[in-house]
Design a protein around this motif. Structure first.
Motif, PDB file in Angstrom:
ATOM      1  N   GLY A  40      27.638 -43.248  -0.180  1.00  0.00           N
ATOM      2  CA  GLY A  40      26.329 -42.650  -0.424  1.00  0.00           C
ATOM      3  C   GLY A  40      26.340 -41.179  -0.780  1.00  0.00           C
ATOM      4  N   CYS A  41      27.513 -40.595  -0.958  1.00  0.00           N
ATOM      5  CA  CYS A  41      27.568 -39.196  -1.389  1.00  0.00           C
ATOM      6  C   CYS A  41      27.113 -39.099  -2.841  1.00  0.00           C
ATOM      7  CB  CYS A  41      28.982 -38.645  -1.240  1.00  0.00           C
ATOM      8  SG  CYS A  41      29.552 -38.505   0.482  1.00  0.00           S
ATOM      9  N   ARG A  42      26.317 -38.077  -3.131  1.00  0.00           N
ATOM     10  CA  ARG A  42      25.749 -37.924  -4.473  1.00  0.00           C
ATOM     11  C   ARG A  42      26.404 -36.803  -5.280  1.00  0.00           C
ATOM     12  NH1 ARG A  42      21.629 -38.105  -0.921  1.00  0.00           N
ATOM     13  NH2 ARG A  42      21.200 -35.888  -1.209  1.00  0.00           N
ATOM     14  N   GLU A  43      26.842 -35.762  -4.586  1.00  0.00           N
ATOM     15  CA  GLU A  43      27.445 -34.618  -5.264  1.00  0.00           C
ATOM     16  C   GLU A  43      28.794 -34.293  -4.638  1.00  0.00           C
ATOM     17  OE1 GLU A  43      24.370 -31.386  -6.745  1.00  0.00           O
ATOM     18  OE2 GLU A  43      23.997 -31.879  -4.644  1.00  0.00           O
ATOM     19  N   ALA A  44      29.779 -34.037  -5.484  1.00  0.00           N
ATOM     20  CA  ALA A  44      31.100 -33.636  -5.018  1.00  0.00           C
ATOM     21  C   ALA A  44      31.384 -32.228  -5.538  1.00  0.00           C
ATOM     22  CB  ALA A  44      32.174 -34.603  -5.500  1.00  0.00           C
ATOM     23  N   PHE A  45      31.833 -31.359  -4.648  1.00  0.00           N
ATOM     24  CA  PHE A  45      32.173 -29.994  -5.019  1.00  0.00           C
ATOM     25  C   PHE A  45      33.614 -29.707  -4.646  1.00  0.00           C
ATOM     26  CE2 PHE A  45      27.573 -29.829  -4.511  1.00  0.00           C
ATOM     27  CZ  PHE A  45      27.174 -29.047  -5.590  1.00  0.00           C
ATOM     28  N   THR A  46      34.197 -28.788  -5.387  1.00  0.00           N
ATOM     29  CA  THR A  46      35.550 -28.342  -5.073  1.00  0.00           C
ATOM     30  C   THR A  46      35.687 -26.904  -5.533  1.00  0.00           C
ATOM     31  OG1 THR A  46      37.914 -28.885  -5.283  1.00  0.00           O
ATOM     32  CG2 THR A  46      36.570 -29.096  -7.262  1.00  0.00           C
ATOM     33  N   GLY A  47      36.639 -26.191  -4.957  1.00  0.00           N
ATOM     34  CA  GLY A  47      36.891 -24.814  -5.353  1.00  0.00           C
ATOM     35  C   GLY A  47      38.383 -24.601  -5.541  1.00  0.00           C
ATOM     36  N   ASN A  48      38.744 -23.939  -6.636  1.00  0.00           N
ATOM     37  CA  ASN A  48      40.156 -23.694  -6.925  1.00  0.00           C
ATOM     38  C   ASN A  48      40.375 -22.247  -7.327  1.00  0.00           C
ATOM     39  OD1 ASN A  48      39.811 -26.772  -8.469  1.00  0.00           O
ATOM     40  ND2 ASN A  48      41.179 -26.532  -6.737  1.00  0.00           N
ATOM     41  N   ASP A  49      41.453 -21.659  -6.842  1.00  0.00           N
ATOM     42  CA  ASP A  49      41.845 -20.342  -7.295  1.00  0.00           C
ATOM     43  C   ASP A  49      42.050 -20.385  -8.803  1.00  0.00           C
ATOM     44  OD1 ASP A  49      43.217 -17.583  -6.239  1.00  0.00           O
ATOM     45  OD2 ASP A  49      44.308 -18.375  -7.966  1.00  0.00           O
ATOM     46  N   HIS A  50      41.679 -19.300  -9.480  1.00  0.00           N
ATOM     47  CA  HIS A  50      41.757 -19.302 -10.943  1.00  0.00           C
ATOM     48  C   HIS A  50      43.188 -19.463 -11.445  1.00  0.00           C
ATOM     49  CE1 HIS A  50      43.021 -15.148 -10.265  1.00  0.00           C
ATOM     50  NE2 HIS A  50      43.427 -15.110 -11.506  1.00  0.00           N
ATOM     51  N   GLY A  51      44.172 -19.204 -10.574  1.00  0.00           N
ATOM     52  CA  GLY A  51      45.561 -19.367 -10.965  1.00  0.00           C
ATOM     53  C   GLY A  51      46.138 -20.732 -10.654  1.00  0.00           C
ATOM     54  N   ASN A  52      45.320 -21.605 -10.086  1.00  0.00           N
ATOM     55  CA  ASN A  52      45.800 -22.938  -9.719  1.00  0.00           C
ATOM     56  C   ASN A  52      45.568 -23.903 -10.891  1.00  0.00           C
ATOM     57  OD1 ASN A  52      46.611 -25.285  -8.471  1.00  0.00           O
ATOM     58  ND2 ASN A  52      45.364 -24.991  -6.629  1.00  0.00           N
ATOM     59  N   GLY A  53      46.356 -23.712 -11.944  1.00  0.00           N
ATOM     60  CA  GLY A  53      46.191 -24.505 -13.149  1.00  0.00           C
ATOM     61  C   GLY A  53      46.269 -26.006 -12.952  1.00  0.00           C
ATOM     62  N   PRO A  54      47.228 -26.514 -12.163  1.00  0.00           N
ATOM     63  CA  PRO A  54      47.330 -27.970 -11.996  1.00  0.00           C
ATOM     64  C   PRO A  54      46.066 -28.611 -11.419  1.00  0.00           C
ATOM     65  CG  PRO A  54      49.372 -26.923 -11.328  1.00  0.00           C
ATOM     66  CD  PRO A  54      48.401 -25.815 -11.592  1.00  0.00           C
ATOM     67  N   MET A  55      45.480 -28.000 -10.373  1.00  0.00           N
ATOM     68  CA  MET A  55      44.285 -28.609  -9.788  1.00  0.00           C
ATOM     69  C   MET A  55      43.060 -28.409 -10.682  1.00  0.00           C
ATOM     70  SD  MET A  55      44.790 -30.536  -7.316  1.00  0.00           S
ATOM     71  CE  MET A  55      43.046 -30.883  -7.201  1.00  0.00           C
ATOM     72  N   LEU A  56      42.985 -27.297 -11.405  1.00  0.00           N
ATOM     73  CA  LEU A  56      41.882 -27.116 -12.347  1.00  0.00           C
ATOM     74  C   LEU A  56      41.936 -28.200 -13.418  1.00  0.00           C
ATOM     75  CD1 LEU A  56      41.971 -23.224 -12.724  1.00  0.00           C
ATOM     76  CD2 LEU A  56      40.083 -24.561 -11.769  1.00  0.00           C
ATOM     77  N   ALA A  57      43.148 -28.536 -13.850  1.00  0.00           N
ATOM     78  CA  ALA A  57      43.298 -29.593 -14.856  1.00  0.00           C
ATOM     79  C   ALA A  57      42.924 -30.953 -14.294  1.00  0.00           C
ATOM     80  CB  ALA A  57      44.738 -29.597 -15.375  1.00  0.00           C
ATOM     81  N   VAL A  58      43.326 -31.221 -13.057  1.00  0.00           N
ATOM     82  CA  VAL A  58      42.987 -32.499 -12.421  1.00  0.00           C
ATOM     83  C   VAL A  58      41.475 -32.652 -12.323  1.00  0.00           C
ATOM     84  CG1 VAL A  58      43.022 -33.741 -10.219  1.00  0.00           C
ATOM     85  CG2 VAL A  58      45.141 -32.802 -11.159  1.00  0.00           C
ATOM     86  N   ASN A  59      40.788 -31.607 -11.865  1.00  0.00           N
ATOM     87  CA  ASN A  59      39.339 -31.702 -11.695  1.00  0.00           C
ATOM     88  C   ASN A  59      38.612 -31.821 -13.029  1.00  0.00           C
ATOM     89  OD1 ASN A  59      39.359 -31.595  -8.845  1.00  0.00           O
ATOM     90  ND2 ASN A  59      39.662 -29.386  -8.905  1.00  0.00           N
TER      91      ASN A  59
END
Length: 309
Positions: free
Chosen positions: A270-289
């Motif tokens: 039942g979750c409607r919104e998913a949020f995440t935060g990544n350091d601007h230098g964390n390229g791998p996780m920024l790409a995943v998201n």
């Protein structure tokens, strides 16, 4: 308007949670988490939660303490939030002044603070002598419309299983060991050591927002290799507490697999919104998201002030 800054009381929890949500709506914040953070902080952190009260109403708060697990002594944090309708009236200044005096009395030399990338917030910080550090990219995924990719078109890779944190209720140490390795690799302004197991149990495993049923774990040949932590607030919001892969297993898509499973579980719950935060230098996780379809929601800056200056 009569302004008073005082220590937090449990009866302030609802107002403090509302103030935090008004400033950082992407975070999972509830009255329960506010009280828990105040009561469960390690003694060495010297955690103190201050509130600003205007004409008998709590309009803001500031959490302050030291990075007891940082690799550089004398570093501290002070994060301030003021409810939207009360900004620009002195509550933020009063809170920051009180927090700085408290931290200075503890002998700290440097204070870090998070602020949103808005003109008023940035100006407020810089006028008080804070300088800009690293930034965090906050991203949002609408779970009601997101086209989450299949977990794996051809089934899970050989030897890989997907479990949840709830499956480790009897012995969460394997999750601790994975989290300890991944956390120290996260980029950031403050390098922090992995906590002792007992502290991890108290602060991570027992965190009231942790949803163990929605936290997914990738296991390879019986060993934990990747995980994606889910925090929820009972209001339809989901926050990625941490997603990581052990160094020896990186580059195989296991973090993506775990997060995909977690997001699917969250939507089903039942979750409607998913949020995440990544350091601007964390390229791998920024790409995943980005691959999942997350879109930019906000930018947060880490500001720092040298008290000696």
């Amino acid at each position: 308007m009569t302004m008073t800054v005082r220590d937090f009381r449990a009866t302030d929890a609802e107002a403090v949670a509302a103030a935090r949500r008004s400033a950082f709506p992407h975070l999972v914040t509830t009255p329960r988490t506010v009280v828990w953070e105040s009561e469960s902080a390690p003694a060495d952190q010297h955690y103190r939660l201050l509130v600003a009260e205007a004409d008998g109403r709590v309009v803001g708060s500031c959490e302050a303490g030291v990075f007891h697990d940082g690799d550089e002594p004398g570093t501290a944090f002070a994060n301030t939030t003021v409810v939207t309708g009360a900004r620009g009236r002195g509550a933020g200044s009063a809170l920051v002044t009180a927090a700085e005096e408290y931290l200075s009395g503890l002998g700290t030399a440097r204070i870090f603070a998070w602020t949103l990338d808005g003109t008023s917030s940035v100006t407020f910080a810089e006028r008080r002598g804070y300088r800009r550090g690293r930034c965090s990219r906050v991203q949002r995924l609408d779970l009601t419309t997101a086209a989450l990719p299949p977990l794996s078109p051809d089934g899970l890779p050989d030897g890989v299983e997907l479990r949840t944190a709830a499956d480790f209720a009897d012995d969460p140490r394997p999750l601790y060991e994975a989290d300890a390795e991944c956390t120290v690799d996260e980029p950031g302004d403050v390098r922090r050591a992995a906590p002792p197991y007992a502290e991890w149990l108290a602060l991570t495993w027992e965190h009231p927002a942790l949803d163990r049923e929605l936290t997914s774990v990738a296991v390879v040949d019986g060993a934990v290799t990747a995980y994606s932590v889910a925090h929820t607030d009972g209001r339809g919001h989901y926050w990625s507490g941490m997603t990581g892969t052990l160094r020896a297993f990186r580059g195989r898509g296991l973090a993506k697999l775990a997060k995909n499973d977690s997001l699917r579980r969250a939507r089903s719950a039942g979750c409607r919104e998913a949020f995440t935060g990544n350091d601007h230098g964390n390229g791998p996780m920024l790409a995943v998201n980005k691959w999942f379809g997350y879109e930019p929601a906000a930018t947060e800056w880490r500001y720092v002030r040298e008290l000696s200056a």
